[in-house]
Structures are given as structure tokens and as C-alpha cells.
Design a protein around this motif. Sequence first.
Motif, short mmCIF file in Angstrom:
data_model
loop_
_atom_site.label_atom_id
_atom_site.label_comp_id
_atom_site.label_asym_id
_atom_site.label_seq_id
_atom_site.Cartn_x
_atom_site.Cartn_y
_atom_site.Cartn_z
N CYS A 142 0.96 -1.28 -0.07
CA CYS A 142 -0.07 -0.09 0.02
C CYS A 142 0.81 1.01 -0.01
CB CYS A 142 -0.88 -0.02 1.29
SG CYS A 142 -2.04 -1.25 1.58
N LEU A 143 0.43 2.54 -0.56
CA LEU A 143 1.00 3.66 -0.48
C LEU A 143 1.51 3.86 0.84
CD1 LEU A 143 2.19 6.23 -2.06
CD2 LEU A 143 -0.13 6.93 -1.43
N GLU A 144 0.63 3.64 2.05
CA GLU A 144 1.06 3.94 3.32
C GLU A 144 2.23 3.00 3.69
OE1 GLU A 144 -2.05 5.00 6.08
OE2 GLU A 144 -1.38 3.46 7.40
N ALA A 145 2.41 2.03 3.29
CA ALA A 145 3.48 1.00 3.87
C ALA A 145 4.55 1.57 3.00
CB ALA A 145 3.25 -0.26 3.39
N LEU A 146 4.66 2.48 2.05
CA LEU A 146 5.83 2.94 1.15
C LEU A 146 6.30 4.16 1.59
CD1 LEU A 146 4.71 1.36 -2.29
CD2 LEU A 146 6.67 0.59 -0.95
N ALA A 147 5.43 5.10 1.99
CA ALA A 147 5.80 6.61 1.95
C ALA A 147 5.17 7.18 3.18
CB ALA A 147 5.22 7.33 0.73
N SER A 148 4.64 6.77 4.01
CA SER A 148 4.22 7.42 5.35
C SER A 148 5.16 7.67 6.23
CB SER A 148 2.98 6.66 6.04
OG SER A 148 3.55 5.36 6.49
N GLY A 149 4.83 8.49 7.40
CA GLY A 149 6.08 8.77 8.40
C GLY A 149 6.43 7.30 8.97
N ARG A 150 5.55 6.59 9.11
CA ARG A 150 5.84 5.19 9.85
C ARG A 150 6.83 4.34 8.81
NH1 ARG A 150 0.71 3.46 10.86
NH2 ARG A 150 0.79 4.60 12.79
N ALA A 151 6.28 4.35 7.58
CA ALA A 151 7.28 3.72 6.56
C ALA A 151 8.64 4.19 6.41
CB ALA A 151 6.69 3.68 4.99
N ILE A 152 8.82 5.79 6.51
CA ILE A 152 10.16 6.15 6.32
C ILE A 152 10.79 5.78 7.67
CG2 ILE A 152 11.19 8.39 6.79
CD1 ILE A 152 8.94 9.57 4.82
N ALA A 153 10.24 5.65 8.83
CA ALA A 153 11.01 5.41 10.15
C ALA A 153 11.43 3.99 10.07
CB ALA A 153 9.96 5.73 11.56
N ASP A 154 10.55 3.18 9.54
CA ASP A 154 10.90 1.85 9.35
C ASP A 154 12.02 1.55 8.52
OD1 ASP A 154 8.78 0.99 10.87
OD2 ASP A 154 7.61 0.24 9.58
N LYS A 155 12.06 2.27 7.47
CA LYS A 155 13.11 1.99 6.40
C LYS A 155 14.60 2.54 6.92
CE LYS A 155 10.79 2.08 1.92
NZ LYS A 155 10.25 2.97 1.00
N ARG B 51 15.34 2.65 10.20
CA ARG B 51 15.83 1.67 11.16
C ARG B 51 16.74 0.64 10.39
NH1 ARG B 51 11.03 0.12 12.96
NH2 ARG B 51 10.71 2.24 13.99
N GLU B 52 16.03 0.22 9.29
CA GLU B 52 16.67 -1.02 8.30
C GLU B 52 17.85 -0.50 7.98
OE1 GLU B 52 15.41 -2.99 4.16
OE2 GLU B 52 13.66 -2.26 5.51
N PHE B 53 18.15 0.76 7.07
CA PHE B 53 19.11 1.19 6.64
C PHE B 53 20.05 1.84 7.48
CE2 PHE B 53 16.13 0.41 3.15
CZ PHE B 53 16.92 -0.35 2.42
#
Length: 390
Positions: free
Chosen positions: A264-277, A279-281
Motif C-alpha cells: 500500500c502507499l502507506e507502507a511505502l511512503a508514510s511517516g511510519r514507513a520512513i521510520a521503518d526504512k 531503522r533498516e538502513f
Amino acid sequence: MVLNGQNMTEVKLKNRSVVLRLLFKYGPISRAQLSQVTGLTPPTITSLVGEMINEGIVIETGNTDDPAKGGVGRKRVLIDLKNDAKYEIGIEFGVETTHMGINDLKGNLVCDRILPIITPDPTERIRQTAREVVDMLSEREIPMERVLGIGVGVPGLVDRERGINRKSPNLGWKNVNVRNIFSEVLSMPVLLENNVRCMALGEQFFGFGREMDDIILFHVGMGIGCGIIIDGRLFHGSSEGAGEIGHTTIDINGPQCGCGKKGCLEALASGRAIADKGREFLGRDVSAYDVFLAAKAGDPIAAGILKEAGYYLGIGVANLINLFNPQMVVLHGGVLNSGDIVLKPLLETASSHVFSDRSEDADIKLSAYGDELGIMGASALVLKELFFKL
Ligand SMILES: [Zn+2]
């Protein structure tokens, strides 16, 4: 003339609504200008305005030179809404705080408060907010009878008729009767609406939407959603579910979304998705804001995360433009305040993915408002339903 079954009272209410809205938008203006713009006869305007002055909601504010007389000689009296005649309370229940404020009749924010969440229990949280409303009004010495009502914005699905929040995964609420709980403490009308739709109303009443009938507010914070205004009216869909642009699929093999689907767009570009990425990188626990700060400080990985988010958001905006052909898409929310690093790829992607051959069909602007847009929109909801009676 056919009035389509409207009786005189309905016609008068409609005229009254038109005059009130013009005063809200353009006041102070003269009776003659009101007559010109509405097409109503001068005696009708004089009579309507006279009633409103007697009710105390409209005042004469001064004079202007009559342009028809070359700006000299005969003066025209100007009229306007009386700012402090009535007030509206706007409340937004957020994931991290409750934001509340009082607006006057012209929509000016008189004061606001941000409350921390001290209990996860929705009933207690709403009762606490209602007590704060009482306190805020008494602090400003505003009598209860001058308050038109309370507008409440909540994430998720709402039953507007009954004032119930049907489901809000972000808040952890299910079937919460917001109106009833407020009514335990306060005896005034309570109107409920989805929080992003409130923001769209705020933009329609106070922002770029003032002169437009077809606009979309695109909100990107921890989640992603939009408020759609078509022909001057909020679009809700058949069961209040319209506007969930955050859960449109962008990449069928993409990351897991909170809704259970993938990409979903939310899983790719929301504040939460940015924080997740982040953390990962970046290899540590970060917020979306931390990623923004790292990008600003020159970190290429953080900058890449934000650029990619901007690209996906641009696809989302292009999809909205292709579906609804609005006059404008207004961008709002923390992620979109990151400046060019997000906006540049967003605008480039959006314009290259819009089908229309007319560049003016893709007018995309950043809202002038910050977090206060939610409570201003909740107040606008009260004005719209209880004052203008639209
Ligand atoms: Zn989703």
C-alpha cells in the motif's frame, strides 16, 4: 417560476445561508454588493440583514465611499458577521495527543490546547477532553450559550448520524459513542467526522479551497489519507470509506501494510514507513523526523529514503488527479513539510504520471497550515452544519 416543492421558508433559509456565507468569505461588504452578487433584490437583502442584526450575529462596521459616486459624497454602510457572537469548538483526537481549540464566527482561532494522552480508555479520554472544553471556555469567559457546537475529528470510520467512531485502528477505538460521552458533560451539539475530511473542510473554508469547488487534501503523517471535495461538498462514499488513498496498492510485492495487505502507499511512503526504512538502513531506532534531520545533515542513505518516499507520493497524487480531475491537490502533514527533498520528486513524478494534457489540471500546492488545520476544519464542520446549514 418553478420552486421544485420548496416553500417560502425553505427559500428564505437558503437565501439566508447564501448571505451568511458571503459575509463569512468577503465581509465587510455593503448591502448593495450583497444584492449584486446574490441576485437578490435590495429589499430582500435589507430585510434579511435586518433580521440578522436583530439576532446579534451581524453588525454594521463602518462606511466606504460609494464607487458609483466617484468615491465621494454618499457613503455606503458596510456589514459583517459579528466575530464574537458565536463560537465553535474544534477537537482532533490524534494518536499521540488531543488537540482542541475555540474559533470565532469568522473562523479565527481564539485559543487552543494540546493535551497529552493520560489514559488509553476512550471514554475517559473523551470525558477528560470535555472537562477541558469547560475549562477553556471559562478561562476565555465565553458563555456556553454562545457556542454553536463541537466538531470532532477522529481517524478511521465514523457514523456521522449517530456520532459514533466505528473503527479506528490507529487510536485503538471500536464503536465509541463520542457524542454520548461528550453529552454527559456538555449540553451542546456534537458533530463527528473523519479527521482528514475535517482538514479538507478547513482548507475549503480558510485555505486554498475558498474559491474552488473541486479540491483534494492529501495528508501524509504517520498514515496517509485524503479528503475529497466535489462540487463544493465533502465526498464520503456509500459507507464513509472514501479517501483511503493510503491503502491503494502501489507495489503488489511491496512491504507489509498495517491493514494486512502488501505494498500500500502507506507502507511505502508514510511517516511510519520512513521510520521503518530508516531503522533498516541506518541500523538504529529512528523516527521519520530523525531521517529528515540526517538527510539535511548530508547523509545520502537518509536522503535516498526521503526521495523514494517522494516518488511514491507523487504516484499517489497523480492517481488522485487522474481519478478526480480536481482544480487543486493541497499537500499537508509532517512528511510533506520536509521541503524539496520530498517535494521535488513528488512534483516531478506527479506531473509525468498525469494523463491530462492540460498542465493547469495538476495544480499541487503545500498547505499554509500546520497541525492546527485539523481543529480549524472541525470548527468549519460546525459552521457548515449548524450556522450556514449547508
Ligand atoms: Zn494498507
